[in-house]
Design a protein around this motif. Structure first.
Motif, PDB file in Angstrom:
ATOM      1  N   ASN A 156       0.831  -1.202   0.000  1.00 33.46           N
ATOM      2  CA  ASN A 156       0.000   0.000   0.000  1.00 33.46           C
ATOM      3  C   ASN A 156       0.866   1.252   0.000  1.00 33.46           C
ATOM      4  O   ASN A 156       2.046   1.221   0.366  1.00 33.46           O
ATOM      5  CB  ASN A 156      -0.913  -0.006   1.229  1.00 33.46           C
ATOM      6  CG  ASN A 156      -2.023  -1.036   1.119  1.00 33.46           C
ATOM      7  OD1 ASN A 156      -2.930  -0.901   0.302  1.00 33.46           O
ATOM      8  ND2 ASN A 156      -1.958  -2.080   1.940  1.00 33.46           N
ATOM      9  N   VAL A 191       0.037  -0.145   6.687  1.00 35.83           N
ATOM     10  CA  VAL A 191      -1.240  -0.741   7.085  1.00 35.83           C
ATOM     11  C   VAL A 191      -0.999  -1.758   8.193  1.00 35.83           C
ATOM     12  O   VAL A 191      -0.116  -2.608   8.081  1.00 35.83           O
ATOM     13  CB  VAL A 191      -1.917  -1.422   5.877  1.00 35.83           C
ATOM     14  CG1 VAL A 191      -3.101  -2.257   6.327  1.00 35.83           C
ATOM     15  CG2 VAL A 191      -2.374  -0.374   4.866  1.00 35.83           C
ATOM     16  N   MET A 208      -1.967  -4.975   9.799  1.00 40.62           N
ATOM     17  CA  MET A 208      -2.699  -6.172   9.431  1.00 40.62           C
ATOM     18  C   MET A 208      -3.024  -7.051  10.643  1.00 40.62           C
ATOM     19  O   MET A 208      -3.545  -8.153  10.498  1.00 40.62           O
ATOM     20  CB  MET A 208      -1.892  -6.981   8.407  1.00 40.62           C
ATOM     21  CG  MET A 208      -1.759  -6.273   7.062  1.00 40.62           C
ATOM     22  SD  MET A 208      -3.354  -5.972   6.255  1.00 40.62           S
ATOM     23  CE  MET A 208      -3.892  -7.650   5.961  1.00 40.62           C
ATOM     24  N   GLN A 210      -6.458   1.032  -0.452  1.00 44.85           N
ATOM     25  CA  GLN A 210      -5.663   0.610   0.711  1.00 44.85           C
ATOM     26  C   GLN A 210      -6.253  -0.686   1.261  1.00 44.85           C
ATOM     27  O   GLN A 210      -7.157  -0.687   2.093  1.00 44.85           O
ATOM     28  CB  GLN A 210      -5.667   1.690   1.798  1.00 44.85           C
ATOM     29  CG  GLN A 210      -4.797   1.340   3.004  1.00 44.85           C
ATOM     30  CD  GLN A 210      -4.643   2.503   3.950  1.00 44.85           C
ATOM     31  OE1 GLN A 210      -3.936   3.461   3.649  1.00 44.85           O
ATOM     32  NE2 GLN A 210      -5.313   2.439   5.089  1.00 44.85           N
ATOM     33  N   HIS A 211      -5.745  -1.797   0.774  1.00 41.68           N
ATOM     34  CA  HIS A 211      -6.319  -3.081   1.146  1.00 41.68           C
ATOM     35  C   HIS A 211      -5.229  -4.158   1.120  1.00 41.68           C
ATOM     36  O   HIS A 211      -4.050  -3.861   1.371  1.00 41.68           O
ATOM     37  CB  HIS A 211      -7.473  -3.411   0.191  1.00 41.68           C
ATOM     38  CG  HIS A 211      -8.427  -4.437   0.695  1.00 41.68           C
ATOM     39  ND1 HIS A 211      -9.015  -4.358   1.928  1.00 41.68           N
ATOM     40  CD2 HIS A 211      -8.909  -5.585   0.126  1.00 41.68           C
ATOM     41  CE1 HIS A 211      -9.812  -5.394   2.109  1.00 41.68           C
ATOM     42  NE2 HIS A 211      -9.761  -6.156   1.025  1.00 41.68           N
ATOM     43  N   PHE A 212      -5.583  -5.377   0.767  1.00 41.65           N
ATOM     44  CA  PHE A 212      -4.621  -6.465   0.657  1.00 41.65           C
ATOM     45  C   PHE A 212      -5.250  -7.555  -0.203  1.00 41.65           C
ATOM     46  O   PHE A 212      -6.400  -7.425  -0.648  1.00 41.65           O
ATOM     47  CB  PHE A 212      -4.241  -7.010   2.041  1.00 41.65           C
ATOM     48  CG  PHE A 212      -5.368  -7.690   2.786  1.00 41.65           C
ATOM     49  CD1 PHE A 212      -5.425  -9.064   2.919  1.00 41.65           C
ATOM     50  CD2 PHE A 212      -6.380  -6.929   3.382  1.00 41.65           C
ATOM     51  CE1 PHE A 212      -6.458  -9.687   3.606  1.00 41.65           C
ATOM     52  CE2 PHE A 212      -7.416  -7.543   4.079  1.00 41.65           C
ATOM     53  CZ  PHE A 212      -7.455  -8.921   4.186  1.00 41.65           C
ATOM     54  N   GLY A 256     -11.288  -1.286   0.971  1.00 41.00           N
ATOM     55  CA  GLY A 256     -10.114  -0.560   1.447  1.00 41.00           C
ATOM     56  C   GLY A 256     -10.404   0.365   2.602  1.00 41.00           C
ATOM     57  O   GLY A 256     -11.533   0.830   2.783  1.00 41.00           O
ATOM     58  N   TRP A 308     -10.121  -3.838  12.197  1.00 39.34           N
ATOM     59  CA  TRP A 308      -9.493  -3.893  10.872  1.00 39.34           C
ATOM     60  C   TRP A 308      -9.817  -2.642  10.050  1.00 39.34           C
ATOM     61  O   TRP A 308      -9.998  -2.685   8.849  1.00 39.34           O
ATOM     62  CB  TRP A 308      -9.892  -5.174  10.140  1.00 39.34           C
ATOM     63  CG  TRP A 308     -11.357  -5.459   9.980  1.00 39.34           C
ATOM     64  CD1 TRP A 308     -12.216  -4.876   9.102  1.00 39.34           C
ATOM     65  CD2 TRP A 308     -12.146  -6.434  10.695  1.00 39.34           C
ATOM     66  NE1 TRP A 308     -13.481  -5.408   9.221  1.00 39.34           N
ATOM     67  CE2 TRP A 308     -13.478  -6.379  10.176  1.00 39.34           C
ATOM     68  CE3 TRP A 308     -11.867  -7.351  11.699  1.00 39.34           C
ATOM     69  CZ2 TRP A 308     -14.499  -7.192  10.653  1.00 39.34           C
ATOM     70  CZ3 TRP A 308     -12.896  -8.165  12.161  1.00 39.34           C
ATOM     71  CH2 TRP A 308     -14.187  -8.083  11.648  1.00 39.34           C
ATOM     72  N   VAL A 312      -8.098  -1.508   6.643  1.00 38.76           N
ATOM     73  CA  VAL A 312      -8.371  -2.141   5.352  1.00 38.76           C
ATOM     74  C   VAL A 312      -9.858  -2.161   4.985  1.00 38.76           C
ATOM     75  O   VAL A 312     -10.223  -2.633   3.912  1.00 38.76           O
ATOM     76  CB  VAL A 312      -7.799  -3.579   5.310  1.00 38.76           C
ATOM     77  CG1 VAL A 312      -6.276  -3.543   5.324  1.00 38.76           C
ATOM     78  CG2 VAL A 312      -8.323  -4.420   6.470  1.00 38.76           C
TER      79      VAL A 312
END
Length: 371
Positions: A52, A56, A58, A221-223, A254, A284, A287
């Motif tokens: 990102n 972030v 996680m 903005q995530h995974f 995100g 969380w 994300v």
């Protein structure tokens, strides 16, 4: 005794997941070493993984084993009865795509018409998990796969199971000309039988044009990841749909960061924003956006109408099923935002649609009878 049995069941389920997933074709296939070398020049790729723009966290804060058990066995978060919806068939759609129209199919699945181009976004029709019974889908899709209209392209925002479904990709593969996906996601599609010439893989800020509509993969903005060892191996994205007459934006999944204002300034303002507004938790929030952030994102994008998505079909978080839309609806009213709240399957044309609180119990019963 009951509590002990639940714990044993959970342990067996966890063992089954850890053993069964690696051999499961639903996982797809992460990019090979050869494919990954093609991403090395990308500014958001390093040492074999995507990352990102901002750091972030996680680590899921406040998540315990007991909370996990409660998540699987507590059904109080889901509706008491079937929700009202509009059943769709091929005949529900005009032969020529509309100038601006969206059909929300539940969660983040949509059919978007924009300036004569028809797009199918994140189509998922079954369980949002490779393991049966681990994710409860409490509301079926208002359309069957065989009734989908012809589309110009399928858009996939990232490779999580609630956005990318193997059985649907296999069904669509011989019927669809283009699958537009973030970098690396094409590897899953090829595993499931799609031809390389059907797949368009985009990095952030790259685009493809279909007739007069430019489709741009924008940052999010995530995974990513579908198994136990492929996190960050493929990219995730939001999408801008830029026609000559209309502009729309889909957030994908995100957390909230500074990108919305930048995207709005670069590509907006938008006639329609389709914003992730559910399956959130403070644990969380990096994300997934909280409702206040979803509304803020819409305003920063310069959106005219907001369609809240990523809610209403799956039990993916600890909140009640209708909490996202209630919170977003209240916030939108305070901010004077034009909110679109169609029932699943309802053809929605911004500017001609009204905001109706169909999720309220009394309204649900009334609409169920009418439908």
């Amino acid at each position: 005794m009951k509590k002990s049995l639940l714990y044993i069941f959970a342990l067996l389920a966890a063992a089954g997941i850890s053993i069964g997933i690696p051999a499961c074709s639903k996982m797809g296939h992460a990019p090979s070493i050869e494919e990954s070398t093609m991403f090395e020049k990308a500014p958001n790729f390093q040492n074999g993984t995507f990352f990102n723009e901002n750091p972030v966290n996680m680590t899921v804060e406040g998540f315990t084993f007991a909370k996990a058990i409660n998540f699987f066995f507590d059904l109080s978060r889901t509706p008491d009865k079937k929700l009202p919806y509009y059943p769709l068939t091929k005949d529900s759609f005009s032969t020529t795509p509309a100038e601006l129209q969206v059909a929300w199919l539940g969660h983040s699945s949509m059919i978007l018409d924009i300036d004569g181009v028809r797009l199918l976004i994140d189509p998922v029709f079954n369980n949002a998990s490779p393991v049966p019974l681990t994710v409860n889908r409490f509301q079926p899709s208002p359309i069957k796969r065989k009734e989908l209209p012809e589309v110009d392209a399928v858009i996939i925002s990232h490779d999580h199971y609630d956005h990318l479904e193997m059985s649907t990709i296999k069904y669509l593969s011989p019927k669809v000309k283009r699958f537009i996906v973030p970098l690396g996601v094409g590897s899953h599609l090829r595993k499931w039988g799609c031809k390389s010439e059907q797949i368009v893989e985009l990095n952030w800020n790259e685009s493809i044009t279909i007739r007069d509509v430019e489709i741009i993969a924008a940052p999010a903005q995530h995974f990513s990841g579908r198994g136990l060892g492929d996190r960050f191996k493929t990219l995730w994205a939001s999408f801008v749909f830029k026609g000559k007459q209309h502009r729309a934006y889909y957030s994908g999944d995100g957390g909230y960061d500074g990108r919305f204002k930048e995207i709005g300034q670069k590509y907006g303002p938008f006639d329609l924003t389709m914003i992730e507004s559910g399956a959130y938790d403070k644990g969380w929030k990096d994300v997934h956006m909280m409702p206040e952030e979803s509304v803020q994102a819409h305003m920063e994008l310069g959106g005219k109408f907001m369609l809240p998505v990523h809610w209403g079909a799956y039990d993916l978080a600890f909140h009640q099923w209708d909490e996202p839309i209630r919170r977003v609806s209240n916030l939108a009213a305070e901010q004077g935002i034009k909110l679109l709240t169609p029932q699943m399957g309802e053809l929605c044309m911004p500017g001609q649609s009204t905001h109706a609180a169909w999720w309220e119990p009394a309204k649900q019963q009334e609409l169920a009878v009418a439908n």
